[in-house]
Structure formats: C-alpha cells, structure tokens
Design a protein around this motif. Sequence first.
Motif, PDB file in Angstrom:
ATOM      1  N   UNK A   9    -112.256  -4.271  48.250  1.00 56.13           N
ATOM      2  CA  UNK A   9    -111.208  -4.857  49.086  1.00 56.13           C
ATOM      3  C   UNK A   9    -111.643  -6.219  49.621  1.00 56.13           C
ATOM      4  N   UNK A  10    -110.669  -7.039  49.956  1.00 60.77           N
ATOM      5  CA  UNK A  10    -110.915  -8.367  50.518  1.00 60.77           C
ATOM      6  C   UNK A  10    -110.669  -8.275  52.018  1.00 60.77           C
ATOM      7  N   UNK A  11    -111.653  -8.684  52.788  1.00 59.14           N
ATOM      8  CA  UNK A  11    -111.532  -8.632  54.239  1.00 59.14           C
ATOM      9  C   UNK A  11    -111.702 -10.028  54.811  1.00 59.14           C
ATOM     10  N   UNK A  12    -110.762 -10.432  55.643  1.00 61.62           N
ATOM     11  CA  UNK A  12    -110.811 -11.736  56.303  1.00 61.62           C
ATOM     12  C   UNK A  12    -110.866 -11.526  57.809  1.00 61.62           C
ATOM     13  N   UNK A  13    -111.673 -12.311  58.467  1.00 64.54           N
ATOM     14  CA  UNK A  13    -111.698 -12.350  59.928  1.00 64.54           C
ATOM     15  C   UNK A  13    -111.184 -13.718  60.344  1.00 64.54           C
ATOM     16  N   UNK A  14    -110.162 -13.708  61.167  1.00 65.99           N
ATOM     17  CA  UNK A  14    -109.546 -14.943  61.647  1.00 65.99           C
ATOM     18  C   UNK A  14    -109.692 -15.014  63.160  1.00 65.99           C
ATOM     19  N   UNK A  23     -94.114 -18.217  75.062  1.00 67.50           N
ATOM     20  CA  UNK A  23     -93.085 -17.371  75.664  1.00 67.50           C
ATOM     21  C   UNK A  23     -92.437 -16.431  74.661  1.00 67.50           C
ATOM     22  N   UNK A  24     -92.914 -16.468  73.408  1.00 68.85           N
ATOM     23  CA  UNK A  24     -92.353 -15.602  72.373  1.00 68.85           C
ATOM     24  C   UNK A  24     -93.488 -14.995  71.548  1.00 68.85           C
ATOM     25  N   UNK A  25     -93.159 -13.915  70.855  1.00 72.24           N
ATOM     26  CA  UNK A  25     -94.119 -13.276  69.964  1.00 72.24           C
ATOM     27  C   UNK A  25     -93.868 -13.752  68.545  1.00 72.24           C
ATOM     28  N   UNK A  26     -94.899 -14.294  67.934  1.00 74.53           N
ATOM     29  CA  UNK A  26     -94.807 -14.841  66.586  1.00 74.53           C
ATOM     30  C   UNK A  26     -95.385 -13.869  65.562  1.00 74.53           C
ATOM     31  N   UNK A  27     -94.938 -14.035  64.326  1.00 76.71           N
ATOM     32  CA  UNK A  27     -95.453 -13.255  63.204  1.00 76.71           C
ATOM     33  C   UNK A  27     -96.374 -14.157  62.395  1.00 76.71           C
ATOM     34  N   UNK A  28     -97.554 -13.648  62.104  1.00 74.02           N
ATOM     35  CA  UNK A  28     -98.535 -14.360  61.293  1.00 74.02           C
ATOM     36  C   UNK A  28     -98.319 -13.999  59.834  1.00 74.02           C
ATOM     37  N   UNK A  44     -97.690  -9.949  56.512  1.00 74.13           N
ATOM     38  CA  UNK A  44     -96.946 -10.524  57.617  1.00 74.13           C
ATOM     39  C   UNK A  44     -97.147  -9.577  58.787  1.00 74.13           C
ATOM     40  N   UNK A  45     -97.667 -10.106  59.892  1.00 74.83           N
ATOM     41  CA  UNK A  45     -98.057  -9.252  61.007  1.00 74.83           C
ATOM     42  C   UNK A  45     -97.551  -9.813  62.327  1.00 74.83           C
ATOM     43  N   UNK A  46     -96.666  -9.044  62.968  1.00 79.68           N
ATOM     44  CA  UNK A  46     -96.188  -9.422  64.296  1.00 79.68           C
ATOM     45  C   UNK A  46     -97.357  -9.358  65.273  1.00 79.68           C
ATOM     46  N   UNK A  59    -109.433 -12.619  68.085  1.00 76.57           N
ATOM     47  CA  UNK A  59    -109.834 -12.290  66.716  1.00 76.57           C
ATOM     48  C   UNK A  59    -108.789 -11.415  66.025  1.00 76.57           C
ATOM     49  N   UNK A  60    -108.729 -11.548  64.720  1.00 75.63           N
ATOM     50  CA  UNK A  60    -107.799 -10.751  63.925  1.00 75.63           C
ATOM     51  C   UNK A  60    -108.445 -10.440  62.579  1.00 75.63           C
ATOM     52  N   UNK A  61    -108.413  -9.179  62.197  1.00 71.05           N
ATOM     53  CA  UNK A  61    -108.966  -8.756  60.908  1.00 71.05           C
ATOM     54  C   UNK A  61    -107.820  -8.451  59.960  1.00 71.05           C
ATOM     55  N   UNK A  62    -107.928  -8.951  58.745  1.00 66.35           N
ATOM     56  CA  UNK A  62    -106.926  -8.676  57.710  1.00 66.35           C
ATOM     57  C   UNK A  62    -107.660  -8.123  56.492  1.00 66.35           C
ATOM     58  N   UNK A  63    -107.212  -6.975  56.025  1.00 64.27           N
ATOM     59  CA  UNK A  63    -107.836  -6.343  54.865  1.00 64.27           C
ATOM     60  C   UNK A  63    -106.804  -6.243  53.751  1.00 64.27           C
TER      61      UNK A  63
END
Length: 109
Positions: A9-14, A23-28, A44-46, A59-63
Amino acid sequence: PGEVRAGEPVELWLSWRALRPLDRNYTLFIHLVDEKGRLAAQQDRLQLTSMWPVGEDVPLRAKFPPLPPGRYRVRLGWYLWPSMEHLLVHGPSGGNPEWESPQELQVHP
C-alpha cells in the motif's frame, strides 16, 4: 513521496496549517497521477477545517491500495461540497486550485 514495492500500500503523511480562521469545512482531494497524467488513485475527504487552530500543524494520513510499477505524482487541493468551489492553494507560483508535488513516488516491481 518516496518509494514502495508493487503490492505494497501507498501511505502519505500530509501536514496542513490554517493561516486564518476558516468558517467552513472543506474537502481535501488527493490524486495520484501516472507519468501520462492519468488519474491512478484518489481520495476525497471532508475535513472539519472550521475547527482547526490557526497557525498549528494539522497532520493527515492517507493510505492508498497498491499501485502498478511506475512513477506517480501527488496532486492536492481543497473544495467546498456540493458547490465544488475550490480554495486556492498558495505556493511558489501563486494561488492555484491544486498543488502538485515536485517529488515523484516510485513504485518498483
């Protein structure tokens, strides 16, 4: 980015930082694109960006599942759902709706 072997698997740490209160919640969105610019994988992650502390790293981890051997680039950006209005990501070339890593991810056979 870096290197992995095919089948792994590919794992990214951002890490992100709000420069002002949001003032709003964004989706990455996170796109992995191959050497021909084709989308190979995406997420796509809210995110609850309205709750992020200003000036602190978040921090954010994406696998991702394993990718075929090759070279890939990471493209990132933020948008509002459901309008799809993009938040500009500021980098060396100014404000853009997405940012592409200058480093490649290499998947070895």
